[in-house]
Design a protein around this motif. Structure first.
Motif, mmCIF file in Angstrom:
data_model
loop_
_atom_site.group_PDB
_atom_site.id
_atom_site.type_symbol
_atom_site.label_atom_id
_atom_site.label_comp_id
_atom_site.label_asym_id
_atom_site.label_seq_id
_atom_site.Cartn_x
_atom_site.Cartn_y
_atom_site.Cartn_z
ATOM 1 N N GLU A 95 23.730 47.442 63.358
ATOM 2 C CA GLU A 95 23.459 45.973 63.426
ATOM 3 C C GLU A 95 21.984 46.783 64.405
ATOM 4 O OE1 GLU A 95 24.405 42.807 66.950
ATOM 5 O OE2 GLU A 95 25.777 43.355 65.363
ATOM 6 N N GLN A 96 20.768 46.149 63.460
ATOM 7 C CA GLN A 96 19.861 46.557 63.421
ATOM 8 C C GLN A 96 19.232 48.036 64.038
ATOM 9 O OE1 GLN A 96 18.244 44.242 67.217
ATOM 10 N NE2 GLN A 96 17.138 42.971 65.774
ATOM 11 N N PRO A 97 19.762 48.490 62.525
ATOM 12 C CA PRO A 97 19.662 50.565 63.153
ATOM 13 C C PRO A 97 17.644 50.459 63.408
ATOM 14 C CG PRO A 97 19.564 49.532 60.365
ATOM 15 C CD PRO A 97 20.135 48.500 61.369
ATOM 16 N N VAL A 98 17.613 52.017 63.624
ATOM 17 C CA VAL A 98 16.393 52.161 63.961
ATOM 18 C C VAL A 98 16.074 52.783 62.880
ATOM 19 C CG1 VAL A 98 14.994 52.883 65.801
ATOM 20 C CG2 VAL A 98 16.372 51.741 66.088
ATOM 21 N N VAL A 99 15.155 53.067 61.695
ATOM 22 C CA VAL A 99 14.868 53.235 60.386
ATOM 23 C C VAL A 99 13.023 54.043 60.697
ATOM 24 C CG1 VAL A 99 14.263 53.630 58.102
ATOM 25 C CG2 VAL A 99 16.026 52.043 59.310
ATOM 26 N N LEU A 100 13.540 55.503 61.570
ATOM 27 C CA LEU A 100 11.720 55.852 60.881
ATOM 28 C C LEU A 100 10.778 56.280 59.149
ATOM 29 C CD1 LEU A 100 10.566 58.934 63.912
ATOM 30 C CD2 LEU A 100 10.020 58.901 61.669
ATOM 31 N N ILE A 101 10.504 55.662 58.747
ATOM 32 C CA ILE A 101 9.680 55.294 57.768
ATOM 33 C C ILE A 101 8.033 56.638 57.960
ATOM 34 C CG2 ILE A 101 9.148 54.743 55.649
ATOM 35 C CD1 ILE A 101 10.374 51.761 57.597
ATOM 36 N N THR A 102 8.436 56.837 56.971
ATOM 37 C CA THR A 102 7.284 57.964 56.853
ATOM 38 C C THR A 102 6.650 57.796 55.841
ATOM 39 O OG1 THR A 102 7.646 60.049 55.950
ATOM 40 C CG2 THR A 102 8.188 60.281 58.691
ATOM 41 N N GLY A 103 5.516 58.134 55.363
ATOM 42 C CA GLY A 103 4.367 57.768 54.275
ATOM 43 C C GLY A 103 4.518 56.332 54.312
ATOM 44 N N ALA A 104 4.941 54.997 55.535
ATOM 45 C CA ALA A 104 4.782 53.776 55.209
ATOM 46 C C ALA A 104 4.041 53.650 54.849
ATOM 47 C CB ALA A 104 5.165 53.552 57.124
ATOM 48 N N GLY A 105 2.556 53.449 54.839
ATOM 49 C CA GLY A 105 1.417 52.700 53.977
ATOM 50 C C GLY A 105 1.205 53.127 53.391
ATOM 51 N N ILE B 123 17.294 57.077 66.810
ATOM 52 C CA ILE B 123 17.097 56.840 65.743
ATOM 53 C C ILE B 123 17.834 56.959 64.571
ATOM 54 C CG2 ILE B 123 15.409 57.801 63.797
ATOM 55 C CD1 ILE B 123 13.814 59.458 66.095
ATOM 56 N N ASP B 124 18.448 55.809 63.875
ATOM 57 C CA ASP B 124 19.333 56.174 63.389
ATOM 58 C C ASP B 124 19.291 56.274 61.963
ATOM 59 O OD1 ASP B 124 21.772 54.291 64.964
ATOM 60 O OD2 ASP B 124 20.057 52.611 64.588
ATOM 61 N N ALA B 125 17.873 56.088 61.037
ATOM 62 C CA ALA B 125 17.631 57.145 59.550
ATOM 63 C C ALA B 125 16.366 57.642 59.920
ATOM 64 C CB ALA B 125 17.985 55.634 58.928
ATOM 65 N N LEU B 126 16.266 58.336 59.141
ATOM 66 C CA LEU B 126 14.941 58.772 58.614
ATOM 67 C C LEU B 126 15.332 58.587 57.160
ATOM 68 C CD1 LEU B 126 11.985 60.473 58.881
ATOM 69 C CD2 LEU B 126 13.667 62.692 58.190
ATOM 70 N N VAL B 127 13.436 57.702 56.527
ATOM 71 C CA VAL B 127 13.611 57.851 55.217
ATOM 72 C C VAL B 127 11.987 58.257 54.891
ATOM 73 C CG1 VAL B 127 12.492 56.916 53.630
ATOM 74 C CG2 VAL B 127 14.552 55.204 55.156
ATOM 75 N N ASN B 128 11.712 59.446 54.777
ATOM 76 C CA ASN B 128 10.202 60.554 54.403
ATOM 77 C C ASN B 128 10.690 59.963 53.349
ATOM 78 O OD1 ASN B 128 8.713 62.213 54.551
ATOM 79 N ND2 ASN B 128 9.728 63.877 53.906
ATOM 80 N N THR B 129 9.198 59.373 53.525
ATOM 81 C CA THR B 129 8.509 59.135 51.332
ATOM 82 C C THR B 129 7.396 60.249 51.603
ATOM 83 O OG1 THR B 129 7.052 57.402 52.073
ATOM 84 C CG2 THR B 129 9.674 57.265 51.756
ATOM 85 N N VAL B 130 6.673 60.666 52.563
ATOM 86 C CA VAL B 130 5.201 61.718 52.304
ATOM 87 C C VAL B 130 5.865 62.590 51.172
ATOM 88 C CG1 VAL B 130 4.240 63.575 53.548
ATOM 89 C CG2 VAL B 130 4.785 61.045 54.641
ATOM 90 N N GLY B 131 4.508 63.063 50.346
ATOM 91 C CA GLY B 131 4.286 63.681 49.266
ATOM 92 C C GLY B 131 3.755 63.594 48.607
ATOM 93 N N GLY B 132 3.153 64.533 47.442
ATOM 94 C CA GLY B 132 2.183 64.013 46.070
ATOM 95 C C GLY B 132 2.380 64.943 45.108
ATOM 96 N N GLY C 93 23.678 59.509 61.936
ATOM 97 C CA GLY C 93 22.233 59.962 61.660
ATOM 98 C C GLY C 93 22.497 59.459 59.873
ATOM 99 N N ARG C 94 21.044 58.961 59.598
ATOM 100 C CA ARG C 94 20.793 59.171 58.238
ATOM 101 C C ARG C 94 20.188 59.773 57.571
ATOM 102 N NH1 ARG C 94 25.915 57.380 57.458
ATOM 103 N NH2 ARG C 94 26.222 55.077 57.370
ATOM 104 N N ILE C 95 19.326 60.513 56.526
ATOM 105 C CA ILE C 95 18.830 61.229 56.438
ATOM 106 C C ILE C 95 18.050 61.227 54.666
ATOM 107 C CG2 ILE C 95 16.807 63.500 56.338
ATOM 108 C CD1 ILE C 95 18.199 64.732 58.639
ATOM 109 N N ILE C 96 17.227 60.555 54.560
ATOM 110 C CA ILE C 96 16.720 60.972 53.326
ATOM 111 C C ILE C 96 15.312 60.794 52.768
ATOM 112 C CG2 ILE C 96 16.237 58.829 51.368
ATOM 113 C CD1 ILE C 96 18.613 56.518 53.750
ATOM 114 N N HIS C 97 15.352 62.132 51.961
ATOM 115 C CA HIS C 97 13.706 62.909 51.108
ATOM 116 C C HIS C 97 14.235 61.974 49.760
ATOM 117 C CE1 HIS C 97 13.479 64.762 54.677
ATOM 118 N NE2 HIS C 97 14.264 65.405 54.373
#
Ligand SMILES: NC(=O)c1ccc[n+]([C@@H]2O[C@H](COP(=O)([O-])OP(=O)(O)OC[C@H]3O[C@@H](n4cnc5c(N)ncnc54)[C@H](OP(=O)(O)O)[C@@H]3O)[C@@H](O)[C@H]2O)c1
Length: 232
Positions: free
Chosen positions: A2-12, A80-89, A131-135
């Motif tokens: 319920e209402q997971p707390v998700v930290l999203i990097t590169g969110a912009g 923090i339930d999940a990390l979604v890390n989209t930073v990269g290039g 926890g969930r980690i997604i790179h």
């Protein structure tokens, strides 16, 4: 969950924003991380769910700043339930003497950032035994083509990092997976490849839906995977 707390990097960024747009209407509480303060402020202002969104300006290459971001997330939401890390290039170049700078830059942008934000969020997840980690990696991380040494090696590092996190944290019930997108349909790619057939490109929203699945309880058995999302 319920209402997971998700930290999203590169969110912009292109994919980060798509993840925000996918998860926000589903009731997730979001910690939106990017390195530019104005980007973070504009993103948060564009979302309706004020109290459920925290914007944090962080340069992910800095370990201390990553720890600080995780602490802010914890202070606000208690977990923090999940990390979604989209930073990269991405950059291409041959293996030659000047290319050493590109090697260092892409190792920093793709590999170091993934390591530091993972290390920052893991203690809280380990404590809660969840926890969930997604790179986000890329297929040259499996096999590089020409002019892809730095990019391929830095994305290979993301895949190996993901596998190690998965192996170390199985006992903590934390999953870690990475996604290997094909060419994402972004304004930058359209500008760089004006004559390309975009029909086979992957919309950011399609990858965001895959990420939403990996964040969810339905994906509890998936860990240590490098998931191809190459489009058609
Ligand atoms: N685009 C593709 O075709 C493609 C294909 C395969 C894999 N991928 C991977 O998919 C992921 C997302 O791609 P994208 O197109 O969404 O990228 P993007 O639009 O460039 O978004 C990345 C975001 O991360 C931010 N960022 C960069 N370095 C940072 C740092 N050190 N600390 C904090 N934030 C930082 C960027 O800020 P700035 O704008 O200030 O740089 C940007 O907002 C990346 O890992 C990329 O390598 C992309």
């Amino acid at each position: 969950m319920e209402q997971p707390v998700v930290l999203i990097t590169g969110a912009g960024g292109n994919l980060g924003r798509a993840v925000v747009e996918e998860l926000a209407p589903k009731g997730a509480r979001l910690v939106c991380v990017d390195r530019n303060q104005e980007t973070v402020a504009a993103l948060v202002a564009s979302l309706p769910s004020g109290p459920d969104v925290l914007g944090v300006e962080v340069d992910l290459t800095d370990m201390t700043s990553c720890l600080c971001a995780a602490q802010k997330a914890h202070d606000r939401f208690g977990r923090i339930d999940a990390l979604v890390n989209t930073v990269g290039g991405f950059k291409m170049g041959p293996v030659d003497a000047p290319g050493i700078d590109q090697w260092d830059a892409l190792m920093m942008l793709n590999a170091r950032t993934a390591y530091s934000i993972s290390a920052a969020v893991l203690p809280s997840m380990q404590q809660r035994q969840h926890g969930r980690i997604i790179h986000i990696a890329a297929s040259p991380g499996l096999k590089a083509g020409g002019r892809q040494a730095a990019y391929g090696a830095s994305k290979a590092a993301v895949i190996r990092l993901t596998e190690a996190i998965a192996a170390e944290n199985r006992i903590h019930r934390i999953t870690a997976n990475c996604i290997l997108p094909g060419t994402i349909d972004t304004p930058e790619n359209r500008a760089a490849m004006p004559d390309a057939d975009t029909g086979s490109w992957v919309p950011p929203s399609a990858i965001a839906r895959l990420i939403a699945f990996l964040v969810s309880e339905h994906a509890s058995a998936v860990t240590g995977a490098a998931i191809a999302a190459g489009g058609f």
